[in-house]
Design an enzyme around this catalytic site. Structure first.
Site, PDB file in Angstrom:
ATOM      1  N   ALA A  46       0.816  -1.218   0.000  1.00  0.00           N
ATOM      2  CA  ALA A  46       0.000   0.000   0.000  1.00  0.00           C
ATOM      3  C   ALA A  46       0.847   1.263   0.000  1.00  0.00           C
ATOM      4  O   ALA A  46       0.388   2.308  -0.440  1.00  0.00           O
ATOM      5  CB  ALA A  46      -0.954   0.007   1.196  1.00  0.00           C
ATOM      6  N   LYS A  71      -5.872  13.852  24.602  1.00  0.00           N
ATOM      7  CA  LYS A  71      -5.830  14.212  23.182  1.00  0.00           C
ATOM      8  C   LYS A  71      -5.873  15.729  23.005  1.00  0.00           C
ATOM      9  O   LYS A  71      -5.131  16.292  22.195  1.00  0.00           O
ATOM     10  CB  LYS A  71      -6.995  13.556  22.441  1.00  0.00           C
TER      11      LYS A  71
END
Lengths: 426, 426
Positions: free
Chosen positions: B29, B205
């Site tokens: 990929a 986060k």
């Protein structure tokens, strides 16, 4: 960054976008970047900020020859002419280019991709984040953020003018003409809006996104493109009855081993993210494996949004992270283009003669051509000419069956004013 | 790319994410990348694809010493222990790292930022796109796509578990407990969901995003954090009466020359993009100058989404586009943290004793503390204990006035069960 050499920008074009880019660079918004020189058609025009300290060059091509200039930022605009000459000359001289000019890129992709591929395996950066979807970092998201994914479908609202018009037709019940007038008065539409409302601008942008997403050689003249001129207030109303809105959507998707791409007004279910894109905003939705669905929305045009994207490209170049137009020349891009649409559902609106047998005739024609109907709405009020508007929502159907049915319908005296729009598949 | 050397990956951790990353790399990929070796706690566990050809190393630290390995991909997880040892050792050895581990980064940002800054001005790449908002390329968008912008506010739905629970409470009228059970059954919540539902995961986060957006030294322990445990079905109902939904939102915004950051459930108007983020999706909204508002939505967790972000980081490294954790050590990050909230509107729900004078008392307390009321809803049905739920929507008010009012309300016998949530400012 003090020990790093400065990246010196040659900025061609001081319109709304160019002026914002200049101001931000002068304000030190990007570490390690300074404005080397500028060119503008009207050097002495008042711009609301002080550019007296900036060297002006009369001919943008002189920036290419100037060895103290590291990067050319082309904000002149126009598919050909000075913008084209400048970008071409800069790449030929091995000097990186940043541009916001989708018309230029879409028209000259083949040639520019070769120049940008450079000599001896050393590409020349040609950055164009600002050319598609304004301030949305979609080039970066597609090329870098989704690297390692296989993209199945890319869809987007790529023209802010059309989206503004469709939104205003919906929320203020304006006619197409009145909404266009309003868009022009607000500066969301050009004096000549043809490129926008015809879908061509969106097609140019879609062709660039498809090149990144699918490796498809960009050629917007080879895709079916329809604009929003034929959308009437009654279509906005009928769409709402099916809990849909109408949006001008560009879609590229893998279909039967090829890629199908198209720009067309579509019915979009209200629950879909694309339906929630309002006013002059743009959006891009990508369906990818292993990622899933990614949705990006932001301002698609205007000085600030476009300048933001130009600045991002400049910042990448300042860090040495420039990239060529595509991974190689367009002539090496192999993905075949599908001329056959996937099986979609359609919205089919027609005027049927207000007399016995009209509906029977229409439904018979649809059935004979293999178009099966999921829902029907008929409005009781005539348009005055003896025709009643009727709307069919079809089941998924292949395009050739649909086209046969449409052709047969249009040959009937009992049927007039047929409009057919695909329904966006969630 | 044939003349370029291959980038050889050392992959530590073969859970859902690691397995997807391995499969994609093995499938080619990413051009120019190959899997050099892997390590996993259970090397022989069946994984649904053939890894028999891959060299296994028992101790992930051996990958650091292996000179044929160019990049370490840490997908072990956990704030300390083997993940921490591996990332630290790799950076110390000058070997780039890709990680999805926000807990590790948030806890050790100070030390890792120093190691990642490298020696003699040569940073060691520490890539972490997968650590925040899963497959949404938000690190890239903030750091690169918005380079040259000044960010005013960053807000996001950063925890898919909480968003799933809140969505299910809304659409299926579940209790918090039942929605949590469902989330666990569907694999959207851990067996111990504390980090998620308490808001700590979102705060970790947010602290990383604030570091990029505002240059704020990341420290999630210094921001106010509230989870969703106190949200009751009646709050979902009351919110809907004001055309709002409830979302767990992390917000960082410039306020009075500093940056205020907070994680809390908030009322979000249905017309806002954040309200349209459903199920386990994540989203980030950025308000920036000159750009405007950018909105990004995508899958925030799960093997595919996280693997997508890991692969993007690997692809950048393969092109030589690696970046350090931040632009420098955390100790050099100067932006002051504001402890004072901006003036927001609030949703204030309380039980008022079902007797004359209760409402008068409550409104008097609010007024005395400078909290002015925009709307009130009182539900006629008692909770059985003689208290009637009442909801006030306040005008914008500063936090200290609000807190004084809340403290005073809670001292009243006529008032119980006070819940106060900010209303997200469009």
């Amino acid at each position: 960054m003090s020990d790093k050499p400065l990246l010196r920008i040659g900025l061609a074009g001081l319109g709304t976008v160019g002026a914002t880019v200049a101001q931000q660079i002068l304000a030190g918004a990007i570490d390690g970047v300074e404005l080397g020189c500028v060119s503008a058609r009207e050097p002495n025009k008042p711009r609301g900020f002080d550019i007296s300290g900036l060297p002006f060059v009369a001919d943008p091509l002189d920036m290419v020859a100037d060895e103290t200039i590291d990067v050319i930022v082309e904000l002149i605009g126009g598919q050909d002419g000075p913008a084209y000459e400048l970008v071409k000359a800069s790449l030929q001289a091995g000097k990186p280019v940043v541009t916001a000019n989708k018309a230029l890129l879409a028209a000259h992709a083949a040639e520019l991709s070769v120049l940008s591929s450079g000599q001896g395996g050393v590409p020349i950066a040609l950055a164009y984040e600002a050319a598609v979807a304004g301030g949305i970092p979609v080039i970066k998201a597609l090329r870098e953020g989704l690297a390692g994914n296989q993209i199945g479908r890319l869809s987007g609202i790529l023209n802010g003018t059309c989206n503004y018009i469709l939104t205003r037709m919906e929320e203020a019940k304006l006619s197409f003409e009145d909404a266009l007038d309003e868009a022009q008065a607000k500066g969301f539409a050009e004096a000549d809006p043809t490129l926008d409302i015809s879908g061509v601008d969106a097609a140019q942008k879609l062709s660039l996104l498809s090149a990144l997403a699918f490796g498809l050689a960009p050629d917007y003249t080879k895709m079916p493109v329809a604009g929003i001129q034929a959308i009437a207030p009654q279509d906005i109303f009928f769409a709402s009855q099916f809990d849909c809105v109408i949006r001008l959507v560009g879609v590229s998707e893998r279909h039967q081993g090829a890629v199908y791409q198209r720009v067309t007004p579509m019915l979009v279910r209200r629950s879909n993210n694309l339906a929630q894109v309002r006013q002059e905003l743009n959006a891009v939705m990508v369906r990818a494996t292993p990622l899933g669905d990614l949705f990006l929305q932001g301002p698609g045009a205007g000085g600030g949004a476009t300048a933001s994207a130009v600045l991002a490209d400049i910042a990448d170049l300042a860090l040495g992270f420039g990239r060529p137009l595509f991974t190689g020349p367009v002539s090496h891009m192999q993905t075949p283009l599908s001329q056959k649409a996937p099986e979609w559902e359609y919205y089919l609106r027609a005027g049927l003669a207000d007399k016995p047998g009209s509906m029977a005739k229409a439904t018979q024609i649809l059935a004979e051509n293999g178009v099966s109907i999921e829902e029907v709405i008929q409005r009781s009020s005539s348009d005055g000419g003896g025709f009643l508007p009727v709307v069919f929502i079809t089941h998924e159907v292949d395009e050739s069956s649909l086209n046969n049915a449409l052709a047969a319908l249009q040959q009937q005296d009992v049927c007039q004013g047929v409009l057919c729009l695909p329904i966006f598949a969630d």
